[in-house]
Design a protein around this motif. Structure first.
Motif, short mmCIF file in Angstrom:
data_model
loop_
_atom_site.label_atom_id
_atom_site.label_comp_id
_atom_site.label_asym_id
_atom_site.label_seq_id
_atom_site.Cartn_x
_atom_site.Cartn_y
_atom_site.Cartn_z
N GLY A 35 0.40 -1.46 -0.12
CA GLY A 35 0.05 0.54 -0.05
C GLY A 35 1.08 1.47 -0.06
N GLU A 36 1.66 1.27 0.25
CA GLU A 36 3.31 2.31 0.38
C GLU A 36 3.61 2.78 -1.33
N THR A 37 3.46 3.61 -1.46
CA THR A 37 4.52 4.22 -2.37
C THR A 37 5.25 5.13 -2.04
N LEU A 38 6.53 5.03 -3.31
CA LEU A 38 7.56 5.84 -3.06
C LEU A 38 7.89 6.70 -4.14
N ASN A 39 8.20 7.72 -4.12
CA ASN A 39 8.32 9.06 -4.95
C ASN A 39 10.22 8.99 -4.38
N VAL A 40 10.32 8.63 -6.50
CA VAL A 40 11.47 8.96 -7.11
C VAL A 40 11.95 10.12 -7.76
N TRP A 41 13.15 10.79 -7.41
CA TRP A 41 13.86 11.79 -8.77
C TRP A 41 14.96 11.09 -9.41
N ILE A 42 15.17 11.22 -11.13
CA ILE A 42 16.06 10.54 -11.73
C ILE A 42 16.11 11.69 -12.60
N GLU A 62 7.97 -3.96 -6.86
CA GLU A 62 6.56 -3.70 -6.16
C GLU A 62 6.32 -5.62 -6.27
N GLU A 63 6.79 -6.81 -6.91
CA GLU A 63 6.59 -8.09 -6.36
C GLU A 63 7.33 -8.02 -5.30
N LYS A 68 5.09 0.79 -4.52
CA LYS A 68 5.21 0.88 -6.08
C LYS A 68 5.64 1.89 -5.95
N VAL A 69 6.06 2.43 -7.12
CA VAL A 69 7.51 3.40 -7.21
C VAL A 69 6.98 4.55 -8.33
N ALA A 327 12.50 3.02 1.71
CA ALA A 327 13.92 3.99 0.81
C ALA A 327 15.34 2.69 0.30
N TRP A 328 15.32 2.25 1.46
CA TRP A 328 16.86 1.95 1.50
C TRP A 328 16.70 0.75 0.30
N GLU A 329 15.26 0.26 0.62
CA GLU A 329 15.52 -1.34 -0.42
C GLU A 329 15.97 -1.37 -1.72
#
Length: 428
Positions: A35-42, A62-63, A68-69, A327-329
């Motif tokens: 149920g979590e979503t990570l926000n990532v900037w690349i 996600e698997e 989700k990312v 976030a570390w994972e």
């Protein structure tokens, strides 16, 4: 205690370490992401096949974790200001790519999560980090930037010209002069070794190669050592390639690295320093150069490898993330094992863990192995301080170079002036 930004010594490749989480193991380490979503900037543009890569890594993450990312691409030109604004407003992403010269700045601002505990909990991971990237990502003894990818500058030269003249890749500074004189005599239409005046990272290998330093820190105070005897020797040698030996041109006094690459691709250069990411583009710009380009490590004054600045990026976790373990994972998945290798293959850069460098180091490709050796055996960092950005913004080193190449100042005067300015900027 005095801290020095040292040339990086040999790492050795640790491919047989059996690293947990570093050899394709993307286990979630207990992080529950349902149920979590990570926000990532690349940063945008490094990987031309980014969309497919992001889809693949997001699905795998996600698997493994249930989370989700959301990956957002950010333009390099806008990124620094956007980071500063987001830090001030508390709107930073969970994870972001940070350029190697930004990580200390953001850590000093209190915006980044320290990673020592995470890294040290992964068996063997600390020893596997490419040292130059680790140094650049460490501030006040804490790692804030997980090494992700890097490129490094080494020597690039025209193999057809060298073969014609019976030359071998230079192994000492004297060899560079010998090769340059031969090229100048046989091919006066070429620049044997152009010296660009607006290309800071081309300067430091000669400082380090002579045993000098950019700057050192003692008790919280920084001192530039560009005017030390050793640094002056390296800068004198480098600028003499233009001013005494005539291997360059007056126009190169204001050149950036892109101008240098353009000249090489036009067939006008015999030797130069160039990034590991450039050979393919040189050949793309001039297909006639196919099979005519070689690479070699940058020689120190009397042999060995002169260190070269690693240019690349970290992945950093911002301290406002709601799930640091998750976030570390994601950070671990991107920077180690399968996905680190895929990113490196797609971008033309090298991964930030030495175990993933084994194939590159063993490569027989003349445009791969020398850069890999330069990175692992001779990768280095500029001074790790949030104030080094001010030095770069002021163009202290480039102004020094241009004053020498234009004949306005001698090496002793220009390095003294540059060192004074750099010392002041580093201690503001």
């Amino acid at each position: 205690m005095k801290k020095r930004i040292l040339p990086i010594v040999a790492l050795g490749v640790t491919a047989a370490l059996g690293l947990a989480g570093c050899a394709g193991d993307t286990g979630n380490g207990g992080a529950d992401g349902e149920g979590e979503t990570l926000n990532v900037w690349i940063m945008k543009g490094t990987n031309p096949d980014a969309s497919a890569f992001y889809d693949e890594v997001s699905a795998a993450f996600e698997e493994e974790t249930g989370a989700k990312v959301e990956i957002e691409e950010v333009q390099w030109a806008d990124a620094h200001d956007r980071f500063v604004t987001s830090i001030a407003g508390g709107t930073t992403p969970d994870v972001a790519e940070t350029g190697t010269t930004w990580t200390a700045e953001f850590a000093d601002a209190g915006a980044l999560l320290p990673l020592n505990d995470y890294v040290d909990a992964e068996a063997g991971l600390r020893d596997d980090l490419v040292e130059g990237l680790e140094v650049a990502g460490t501030y006040d003894g804490e790692l804030y930037g997980m090494p992700w990818y890097a490129g490094v500058r080494a020597m690039v030269y025209r193999t057809d010209i060298f073969e014609e003249l019976g030359l071998e890749a230079p192994k000492t500074w004297d060899d560079i002069v010998t090769a340059g004189e031969a090229i100048k005599a046989a091919h006066p239409e070429m620049m044997a070794f152009p010296v660009p005046g607006d290309a800071e990272f081309q300067v430091y290998p000669w400082v380090w190669g002579a045993g000098g330093e950019i700057a050192t820190e003692d008790g919280g105070e920084w001192t530039s050592e560009l005017d030390s005897a050793a640094s002056q020797e390296g800068i004198q040698f480098y600028t003499d390639l233009a001013t005494e030996h005539g291997f360059s041109s007056a126009g190169a006094t204001t050149w950036k690295e892109t101008d240098l690459s353009d000249a090489f691709s036009q067939g006008n250069v015999g030797m130069m320093l160039s990034g590991s990411w450039t050979p393919a583009s040189l050949i793309e710009a001039n297909p006639d150069l196919e099979g005519k380009i070689g690479a070699a490590v940058i020689p120190g004054k009397d042999g060995g490898i002169a260190p070269s600045v690693l240019g690349g990026s970290h992945l950093s976790i911002f301290n406002n993330t709601k799930n640091p373990d998750l976030a570390w994972e994601f950070t671990k998945m991107m920077t180690t094992g399968k996905f680190a290798e895929e990113w490196a293959a797609q971008t033309g850069y090298f991964p930030g863990v030495a175990s993933a460098m084994e194939e590159a180091l063993a490569s027989t490709d003349p445009l791969v192995a020398p850069f890999a050796e330069q990175m692992v055996e001779g990768g280095a960092s500029v001074p790790v301080t949030p104030n080094f950005g001010a030095v770069q913004a002021k163009k202290t080193t480039n102004a020094m170079m241009q004053s020498i190449l234009s004949g306005q100042k001698d090496v002793a005067t220009s390095t003294k002036d540059a060192a004074a300015e750099m010392t002041e900027l580093l201690n503001k």
